[in-house]
Design a protein around this motif. Structure first.
Motif, mmCIF file in Angstrom:
data_model
loop_
_atom_site.group_PDB
_atom_site.id
_atom_site.type_symbol
_atom_site.label_atom_id
_atom_site.label_comp_id
_atom_site.label_asym_id
_atom_site.label_seq_id
_atom_site.Cartn_x
_atom_site.Cartn_y
_atom_site.Cartn_z
ATOM 1 N N GLU A 1 0.976 -1.325 0.078
ATOM 2 C CA GLU A 1 -0.191 -0.160 0.196
ATOM 3 C C GLU A 1 0.981 1.114 -0.034
ATOM 4 O O GLU A 1 0.410 2.292 -0.742
ATOM 5 N N THR A 2 1.942 1.284 0.874
ATOM 6 C CA THR A 2 2.974 2.474 0.789
ATOM 7 C C THR A 2 3.693 2.598 -0.593
ATOM 8 O O THR A 2 3.595 3.706 -1.141
ATOM 9 N N ALA A 3 3.842 1.553 -1.296
ATOM 10 C CA ALA A 3 4.280 1.532 -2.576
ATOM 11 C C ALA A 3 3.356 2.312 -3.712
ATOM 12 O O ALA A 3 3.895 2.817 -4.470
ATOM 13 N N LYS A 4 2.172 1.902 -3.430
ATOM 14 C CA LYS A 4 1.316 2.352 -4.229
ATOM 15 C C LYS A 4 0.956 4.062 -3.913
ATOM 16 O O LYS A 4 0.903 4.798 -5.154
ATOM 17 N N TRP A 5 1.089 4.553 -3.013
ATOM 18 C CA TRP A 5 0.842 5.682 -2.728
ATOM 19 C C TRP A 5 2.160 6.541 -2.963
ATOM 20 O O TRP A 5 2.185 7.752 -3.634
ATOM 21 N N ALA A 6 3.381 5.649 -2.880
ATOM 22 C CA ALA A 6 4.464 6.397 -3.353
ATOM 23 C C ALA A 6 4.720 6.620 -4.817
ATOM 24 O O ALA A 6 5.123 7.522 -5.327
ATOM 25 N N LYS A 7 4.087 5.490 -5.457
ATOM 26 C CA LYS A 7 4.097 5.844 -7.100
ATOM 27 C C LYS A 7 3.247 6.869 -7.365
ATOM 28 O O LYS A 7 3.560 7.776 -8.243
ATOM 29 N N ILE B 1 2.452 12.291 -9.637
ATOM 30 C CA ILE B 1 2.226 13.886 -9.532
ATOM 31 C C ILE B 1 3.331 14.607 -9.471
ATOM 32 O O ILE B 1 3.577 15.913 -9.993
ATOM 33 N N GLY B 2 4.516 14.075 -9.018
ATOM 34 C CA GLY B 2 5.967 14.902 -8.877
ATOM 35 C C GLY B 2 6.338 14.874 -10.279
ATOM 36 O O GLY B 2 6.799 15.897 -10.657
ATOM 37 N N PHE B 3 6.241 13.871 -11.129
ATOM 38 C CA PHE B 3 6.914 14.056 -12.400
ATOM 39 C C PHE B 3 6.019 14.998 -13.242
ATOM 40 O O PHE B 3 6.553 15.962 -14.101
ATOM 41 N N ILE B 4 4.628 15.291 -13.186
ATOM 42 C CA ILE B 4 3.859 16.265 -13.711
ATOM 43 C C ILE B 4 4.288 17.378 -13.328
ATOM 44 O O ILE B 4 4.108 18.274 -14.113
ATOM 45 N N GLY B 5 4.489 17.783 -11.952
ATOM 46 C CA GLY B 5 4.616 18.833 -11.636
ATOM 47 C C GLY B 5 5.939 19.476 -12.121
ATOM 48 O O GLY B 5 6.340 20.755 -12.301
ATOM 49 N N ILE B 6 6.823 18.490 -12.325
ATOM 50 C CA ILE B 6 8.330 18.898 -12.994
ATOM 51 C C ILE B 6 7.909 19.460 -14.318
ATOM 52 O O ILE B 6 8.548 20.477 -14.638
ATOM 53 N N TYR C 1 13.116 28.828 -12.480
ATOM 54 C CA TYR C 1 12.345 27.732 -12.483
ATOM 55 C C TYR C 1 12.938 26.283 -12.738
ATOM 56 O O TYR C 1 12.812 25.432 -12.325
ATOM 57 N N ILE C 2 14.144 26.313 -13.663
ATOM 58 C CA ILE C 2 14.835 25.036 -14.051
ATOM 59 C C ILE C 2 15.738 24.704 -12.641
ATOM 60 O O ILE C 2 15.904 23.526 -12.501
ATOM 61 N N ALA C 3 16.143 25.790 -11.950
ATOM 62 C CA ALA C 3 16.921 25.464 -10.882
ATOM 63 C C ALA C 3 15.931 24.646 -9.880
ATOM 64 O O ALA C 3 16.359 23.548 -9.350
ATOM 65 N N ILE C 4 14.720 25.214 -9.646
ATOM 66 C CA ILE C 4 13.801 24.428 -8.722
ATOM 67 C C ILE C 4 13.559 23.033 -9.338
ATOM 68 O O ILE C 4 13.499 21.794 -8.477
ATOM 69 N N VAL C 5 13.365 22.612 -10.624
ATOM 70 C CA VAL C 5 13.177 21.405 -11.068
ATOM 71 C C VAL C 5 14.550 20.699 -10.787
ATOM 72 O O VAL C 5 14.294 19.514 -10.534
ATOM 73 N N ALA C 6 15.662 21.180 -10.983
ATOM 74 C CA ALA C 6 16.866 20.190 -10.913
ATOM 75 C C ALA C 6 16.920 19.671 -9.485
ATOM 76 O O ALA C 6 17.253 18.649 -8.954
ATOM 77 N N VAL C 7 16.529 20.715 -8.342
ATOM 78 C CA VAL C 7 16.504 20.162 -6.856
ATOM 79 C C VAL C 7 15.309 19.038 -6.614
ATOM 80 O O VAL C 7 15.444 18.174 -5.953
ATOM 81 N N TYR C 8 14.296 19.244 -7.370
ATOM 82 C CA TYR C 8 13.115 18.659 -7.169
ATOM 83 C C TYR C 8 13.154 17.337 -7.671
ATOM 84 O O TYR C 8 12.459 16.324 -7.411
ATOM 85 N N ILE C 9 13.741 17.037 -8.992
ATOM 86 C CA ILE C 9 13.961 15.844 -9.497
ATOM 87 C C ILE C 9 14.356 14.682 -8.864
ATOM 88 O O ILE C 9 13.951 13.391 -8.835
ATOM 89 N N TYR C 10 15.528 14.855 -8.206
ATOM 90 C CA TYR C 10 16.123 13.787 -7.169
ATOM 91 C C TYR C 10 15.173 13.158 -6.219
ATOM 92 O O TYR C 10 15.080 11.718 -6.464
ATOM 93 N N LEU D 1 11.713 8.337 -4.816
ATOM 94 C CA LEU D 1 10.431 7.881 -4.215
ATOM 95 C C LEU D 1 9.970 6.784 -5.580
ATOM 96 O O LEU D 1 9.157 5.797 -5.002
ATOM 97 N N TYR D 2 9.989 7.254 -6.829
ATOM 98 C CA TYR D 2 9.585 6.338 -7.935
ATOM 99 C C TYR D 2 10.180 4.911 -7.767
ATOM 100 O O TYR D 2 9.829 4.010 -7.801
ATOM 101 N N HIS D 3 11.778 5.126 -7.620
ATOM 102 C CA HIS D 3 12.304 3.810 -7.460
ATOM 103 C C HIS D 3 12.034 3.112 -6.393
ATOM 104 O O HIS D 3 11.959 1.779 -6.276
ATOM 105 N N PHE D 4 11.742 3.538 -5.112
ATOM 106 C CA PHE D 4 11.072 2.949 -4.048
ATOM 107 C C PHE D 4 9.884 2.210 -4.439
ATOM 108 O O PHE D 4 9.751 1.036 -3.912
#
Length: 156
Positions: free
Chosen positions: A27-33, A38-43, A82-91, A96-99
């Protein structure tokens, strides 16, 4: 307690995960995905905002004759911001996706090595977020001190 004491001492230990724990991990993995998607969409939105906001700022500033000289610089700064924020946010989003991905795979294969990889990704995400939180809190303190210093200087 014996198992906890052996962590990090290169002694092989066996961890058995019960059905209820597997259910919670899944269940945690489903929420993490979900949150990572949502994070990738935000990026993606932030990249588009960086491109269009920079162009929009340039257009608006160039419309005014007094501000025309600043238009290129301001639009570039907005895009870079904006690109700097994306660079920080992507890692952390990637971690989270890998988890999520590694947890689902490990649970389907009943692999303790896979769970270890998944938890390593989760640890990396939390460590990064903790470091970023400390940095941002430090910046807040510096900005508050600078504001107070400026306010005191204005009254003297």
């Amino acid at each position: 307690m014996e198992g906890i004491e052996n962590i990090g001492k290169n002694k092989p230990t066996e961890l058995i995960i019960g059905d209820e724990a597997k259910k919670y991990l899944l269940e945690t993995a489903k929420w993490a995905k979900f949150f990572s998607i949502i994070g990738f969409i935000g990026i993606g939105v932030m990249i588009l905002l960086g491109i269009f906001m920079g162009a929009f700022m340039g257009f608006m500033l160039s419309a005014s004759e007094e501000l025309a000289a600043m238009s290129t610089g301001m639009s570039a700064i907005m895009s870079i911001f904006y690109i700097a924020i994306v660079a920080v946010y992507i890692y952390p989003i990637l971690k989270l996706y890998h988890f999520a991905d590694q947890t689902k795979k490990a649970l389907s294969e009943n692999s303790s090595d896979g769970i270890s990889l998944a938890l390593e990704s989760q640890k990396s995400m939390y460590k990064f977020m903790g470091i970023m939180t400390i940095i941002i809190m430090g910046l807040y303190v510096l900005l508050i001190l600078a504001g107070l210093t400026g306010a005191m200087a204005a009254f003297m």
